[in-house]
Design a protein around this motif. Sequence first.
Motif, short mmCIF file in Angstrom:
data_model
loop_
_atom_site.label_atom_id
_atom_site.label_comp_id
_atom_site.label_asym_id
_atom_site.label_seq_id
_atom_site.Cartn_x
_atom_site.Cartn_y
_atom_site.Cartn_z
N LYS A 124 2.10 1.83 -3.49
CA LYS A 124 1.03 2.34 -4.35
C LYS A 124 0.85 3.84 -4.14
O LYS A 124 0.74 4.61 -5.11
N ARG A 125 0.83 4.29 -2.88
CA ARG A 125 0.68 5.72 -2.61
C ARG A 125 1.88 6.50 -3.15
O ARG A 125 1.74 7.61 -3.67
N GLU A 137 1.74 6.83 -6.99
CA GLU A 137 0.66 7.74 -7.35
C GLU A 137 1.10 9.18 -7.15
O GLU A 137 0.80 10.06 -7.97
N GLU A 138 1.82 9.45 -6.07
CA GLU A 138 2.32 10.80 -5.82
C GLU A 138 3.34 11.21 -6.88
O GLU A 138 3.31 12.34 -7.38
N ARG A 181 0.84 -1.21 0.00
CA ARG A 181 0.00 0.00 0.00
C ARG A 181 0.87 1.25 0.00
O ARG A 181 0.54 2.25 -0.66
#
Length: 615
Positions: free
Chosen positions: A582-583, A586-587, A579
């Motif tokens: 993933k963050r 995305e950033e 997770r």
Amino acid sequence: MAVFGNNRAASPSGYSFRSNANVVAVSGIEADYDGEEIMPEDARDMLAEAGIVAAVYTTPSHSPDAPRWRVFAPFSKELQPSERERHMARLNGIFGGSLDDASFTLSQSYYGGNVTGRLKVKTFLVDGRYVDSASDLDATAKGKRGRTKTANDNHGFDEAAYLDAIATGESYHPAAIALAGKWAAAGVPYIEALQRLRAAFDRVPEVDRDSRWKERVADLPTVLNHVYGKQVEEDIAEEKRRGEAFDEIPTAEEQAEIDADIEELVGGKAKAETDGLTFLKPSECSASDTRRYVIKGLVAEGDVACIVGAPGVGKSLLAPRLAYAVAQGQDIFGMRVRQGGVLYVAAEDQHGMRGRVAALRREHGEADDFALVAAVADLLSKNSEHLKRLKAAVKDRRPSLVIIDTLAMAFPGLEENSAEGMSRVVAVARSLTKWGAAVILIHHDTKDGQQGLPRGHSLLNGALDVSLHLSRGEDGIVRAKLTKNRNGSTERDIAFTIGTQALGLDEDGDMITAAVCRELDPGSAPERKEHLTPSAKAAYETFHYLLDGRDAVPEGELREACISGRKVSAADDADSRRRAYKRAVEELTRKGKVVFSDGEYRPPEHGHESFDELV
């Protein structure tokens, strides 16, 4: 619009020819309006919508804030005096029963013309059919004091109230059935009853048509069937029989004429069905005129735009500065400005906005075409008086720009996350552009503020022509990023600082100040450094380690390296590390540090920054 006889004795004084008893014929209606709500331009539009030929003129006591006018509606021929009241009720129904009761007086007369020292009289002509031939208006006719007026005595049965209830959805089925029963008993044919109900729906303004409006219109035949039953088939058969009745077979010459008439009718119908559509060839598209700009490359006539940002970021500083520039016709942020009127609706913090406008006047001088609009607190409610007054002001003043600050305060009780709520906002904003103005809404952004989107349902952002997102950096500079622009590039350099302007001293001798927007010249604001979270920075470093001279890094390779290692996340749980990865990516993608395509992550075209700049 009447013919009088020679009987003076019929008047109460015994000397005047002008009395009800001395009217021998009528050739039209003259009616007076002093309700101070309906603008004469709106009266013209309402008559045009009903298709009634008439003339509207303002009276000497008329003003934009308190509209007063009269209307003349001629008949197709001279009629008996007793028929005037019925046609007067038809005319009154067009205006919802708001015409003055004196208009029903058979011998009433009015003066017309200019009066010294008063506003010049305006006259509006409307083409259409004669009111005495508009039998469909009997369904909406209004007598004195707005009472429902029908051909038959209703004995307290308020037909107009039932029609309103049907169209607005209040007690929909009971009201429709009650009306249908009344009409059926009076011998009104099924088809005419259906037309009356549909006419009630057509009178509902588009902005007030809810999601079930179309469903109710489609459901009307079903509702009527409950009352009319077998009579439905009989009425339709009768209509068909009338249309097919021929005494004899036409000759060849007569048939040719019939065919020509049919061709003309069909052609006319096709033309009517396509009226309002335009069909342009490519060569005509390239030669078409561009829209007039308000602020060139940013806002044009008829646009709906939004300035978005977090509370306190400076939205209500930038907006009045842009408005002041338009009122003065002064270029701003390196963009050309076309001078025009401005209505700034201060729905939030009117006192504070007065101070900001006063500060702008100190810094930039007078701006006579800037008007701060107060007392607007509800644009959401159906039949909102505030919206009616604001639209009347826009129609009368014809400003180039209208700013609503803020959306939340101007639309109290709005369910921002519902499509229906935001569609109402968009419809209201679009209605204010009808006379050429651009409309700018001031609104908060989403909680994370990362995407630069306006808060609430996505319908709003989809309907916007321009969206400007504000954010303030640690250097104190507020930067405006165009996230949507139908008038040009989104790469505009709009940046400003927040300063203060002294306005004077208060009663204690302390300085009174107001915040102001001080624009920076294009290119003068230093480029803002992007700050990454520790996880995103670690993923970025891993990405460049794996890149090692290649053009791209496969998605699976980067994911495996970040999850199996402990730089992006030191958690023992693999799902937690997944997770975090993933963050992080995305950033990186959101901030333009990497580009994802075809299952691979690549550097942006301009290369990568040094790691020190990303801290």
